[in-house]
Enzyme design. Sequence first.
Site, short mmCIF file in Angstrom:
data_model
loop_
_atom_site.label_atom_id
_atom_site.label_comp_id
_atom_site.label_asym_id
_atom_site.label_seq_id
_atom_site.Cartn_x
_atom_site.Cartn_y
_atom_site.Cartn_z
N ARG A 114 14.03 -43.10 -39.22
CA ARG A 114 13.25 -44.21 -38.42
C ARG A 114 12.25 -44.64 -39.57
O ARG A 114 11.94 -43.92 -40.56
CB ARG A 114 12.77 -43.99 -37.11
CG ARG A 114 11.61 -42.78 -37.27
CD ARG A 114 11.19 -42.36 -35.92
NE ARG A 114 9.97 -41.76 -35.85
CZ ARG A 114 9.44 -41.13 -34.81
NH1 ARG A 114 9.87 -41.50 -33.72
NH2 ARG A 114 8.15 -40.72 -34.89
N GLU A 153 4.15 -46.29 -33.60
CA GLU A 153 3.69 -45.44 -34.56
C GLU A 153 3.53 -45.96 -36.27
O GLU A 153 4.21 -45.45 -36.96
CB GLU A 153 4.15 -43.85 -34.50
CG GLU A 153 4.02 -43.26 -33.48
CD GLU A 153 4.57 -41.86 -33.04
OE1 GLU A 153 4.06 -41.14 -32.28
OE2 GLU A 153 5.58 -41.66 -34.01
N GLU A 306 2.24 -41.65 -25.31
CA GLU A 306 3.15 -40.35 -25.32
C GLU A 306 2.50 -39.08 -25.20
O GLU A 306 1.40 -38.91 -26.01
CB GLU A 306 3.88 -40.54 -26.87
CG GLU A 306 4.82 -41.60 -26.81
CD GLU A 306 5.66 -41.30 -28.27
OE1 GLU A 306 5.45 -40.19 -28.92
OE2 GLU A 306 6.13 -42.34 -28.98
N TRP A 314 8.89 -30.65 -33.83
CA TRP A 314 8.55 -30.60 -35.31
C TRP A 314 7.81 -29.81 -35.85
O TRP A 314 7.16 -29.66 -36.77
CB TRP A 314 7.90 -32.37 -35.48
CG TRP A 314 6.99 -32.67 -34.43
CD1 TRP A 314 7.31 -33.42 -33.59
CD2 TRP A 314 5.59 -32.37 -34.18
NE1 TRP A 314 6.31 -33.82 -32.54
CE2 TRP A 314 5.23 -33.14 -33.13
CE3 TRP A 314 4.73 -31.73 -34.98
CZ2 TRP A 314 3.82 -33.26 -32.41
CZ3 TRP A 314 3.50 -31.82 -34.66
CH2 TRP A 314 3.02 -32.16 -33.31
N GLU A 354 15.63 -35.43 -32.16
CA GLU A 354 14.74 -34.85 -31.05
C GLU A 354 15.35 -34.32 -29.88
O GLU A 354 14.74 -34.37 -28.74
CB GLU A 354 13.92 -36.17 -30.65
CG GLU A 354 12.97 -36.48 -31.73
CD GLU A 354 12.05 -37.71 -31.66
OE1 GLU A 354 10.95 -37.79 -32.06
OE2 GLU A 354 12.50 -38.78 -30.93
N PHE A 356 15.63 -31.21 -28.95
CA PHE A 356 15.01 -30.15 -28.70
C PHE A 356 13.51 -30.67 -28.26
O PHE A 356 12.70 -29.73 -28.00
CB PHE A 356 14.99 -29.02 -29.60
CG PHE A 356 16.20 -28.31 -29.69
CD1 PHE A 356 16.86 -27.87 -28.68
CD2 PHE A 356 16.78 -28.48 -30.97
CE1 PHE A 356 18.20 -27.27 -28.82
CE2 PHE A 356 18.48 -27.90 -31.21
CZ PHE A 356 18.88 -27.30 -30.04
N HIS A 357 13.19 -31.90 -28.57
CA HIS A 357 11.90 -32.33 -27.90
C HIS A 357 12.03 -32.60 -26.41
O HIS A 357 13.14 -33.29 -25.92
CB HIS A 357 11.61 -33.73 -28.58
CG HIS A 357 10.01 -34.22 -28.43
ND1 HIS A 357 9.48 -34.65 -27.02
CD2 HIS A 357 9.06 -34.31 -29.30
CE1 HIS A 357 8.43 -34.95 -27.03
NE2 HIS A 357 8.01 -34.98 -28.53
#
Length: 659
Positions: A114, A153, A306, A314, A354, A356-357
């Site tokens: 991204r 971001e 967020e 991360w 992501e 596991f986020h």
Amino acid sequence: MPDLSDATRGRLLFGGDYNPEQWPEETWHEDVRLMKEAGVNSVTLGVFSWAKLEPRPGAREFGWLDRLMDLMHENGIGVVLATPTSSPPPWMGRLHPETLPRDEDGRTEWWGSRQHFSHSSATYRRYAAAITEDLAARYGGHPALRMWHINNEYCTYDYGDEAEDAFRGWLQAGYGTLDALNRAWGTAFWSQGYGDWHEVLPPRRAHYMKNPTQVLDFRRFTSDALLECYLAERDIVARHSPHTPVTTNFMALWQGLDAWRWAGQEDVVSIDVYPDPRDPFGGQYGALVHDMTRSQARGGPWAVMEQAAGPVNWRGVNHPKPAGLNRLWSLQAVARGADAVCYFQWRQSRQGSEKFHSGMVGHAGERGRTFQEVKRIGAELALLSGKVADTRVEAAEVAVLLDWNSWWAAEQDGRLSREVDQAQVVRAWHRALWEAHTVADFAHPEHDLSGYRLVVVPQLYLMTDAAVDNLVTYVHQGGTLVAGFQTGVADEDDRVREGGMDARLRDLFGIRVLHEWWPLDAGETVDADGFRGTLWSEEIEAADDVDAVTPYKGGELDGLPAILRKGRARYLSTLPEPHALRALLTEIAAEAGVRPTLAGLPAGVEAVRRGGLLFLLQHGRERVTVPVPGRHRDLLTGAEVTGTVELGRYGVAVLEAAS
């Protein structure tokens, strides 16, 4: 000009990024059921949806988003609609490789992740404007729309050809002539003098150290170039829905954007904040980020865009949040001014980088601890909404100064110590105030400081003449100032000022001569009278008119000033250990007339007043008793409180004075 109240409509927003394109459409109705059960009243849609919205150049696939917008509206859930421009589709990079950024070595950053866009690419900007125009035209009047979210971001650096041309144009606009640029950059050093504008490049890979002012200007340019991208999209959506507020989400304590400059262009200032659950001072980090964001919002309500409901993906080791910590940190944000508490993301992904986020609905589903805690937070925010939404935090009497230009200049190659980390220095000073139960604002050094009793400067290596004059005027008009080491060394061109510190500041602090800087090695300390210093020390000769000197004890600097005081100004030539810095700032604040939010608080308990309410937050795991004079009612429990309140592990009380 719209603001956050136009989105909140008298209530605290609660929700998060919703990425339903990752799931079969039949899941959407199940999501809505769970959202309503959790008290979710806001979702962010479309952040990473460009490839789905525009699968081929010029194509538009809006049907799925139409159904989602309608579904949200039918169920009373507002939408923060994002422009998807942070992650262009693969076809753009394939057909238009000039839209891809290049690093300082000239290597292309390809699609597959991204933020793979060149901020200076005319082609990227054209496609971004087109998709934004069509989104705004289609949904600008939709009843579900509450707020626009531009990009995500912003953080892209680009050293490519179009960025080179744009950087050159930015410099020409700022300096006018090559002579002016050569003077500002000090190009007499190392035979760097420029005779033609086409010789001027971004600070690409070099054999040795790069020109510091060139690097500084490139950081300034990058922040401005990304701001141009934001403003282009902001203006498009504002034209279609002029009463709908617009935001883009900052990253906490991120060096890449001049947040003061950016915040002035936002209707709503929003932040992504991810304290480490294993950090014993994670609560203090959160408070710092909240104070900074509130200050960028000019004291008004702001948004947590967020946060994580559990672990992130991360860190080297990604720990979950212990039971109760998510609630504590969410209510801490509200206490310090947030009117929106949101997460990345609603439903935890099963694929992608992501997976596991954490999400508000984790892999364990609705029976999982994470979702059950989310439900409790949603219910409590609903209880507080009528009392808290659109109110302000009690005015702070202390300001902490921070300037991104100084940060950029202080942390370049060729500096005296790589051990000095600007963010960590700022955090150390803010921690001292936090532990002293003193709420602080952040301010730019050129801001009006007259409303503060105490101004602290953790470190401002680079200062403009206007900033120096502002601090001198503040003290001469009766303000109390405390500055940390290596402040006022350089001007706006990163040119070391004569004498190693601006002469006006030397006079203000009572410094006759600054002979040498003496940075300390990792773990090294220096003794001073009554405390121990870390990270840095300086060989200073005090002026005759200084009022007090706290000397170093032993070593090369024995007897020389560690701290100087002249009138209402103090200068610290080292960073005292945490307990010593806390004691010093507590004493100075008291002298300046600053009082803690609440006296007699146990260690680890945070107290903040907002909208006439007293928030008490226990950041420890032990049960504590907090003295609270008078009679109150806890809005979270309905219990009457007289004299004291008990807080358990990660406990929170929100107290309203009894009538």
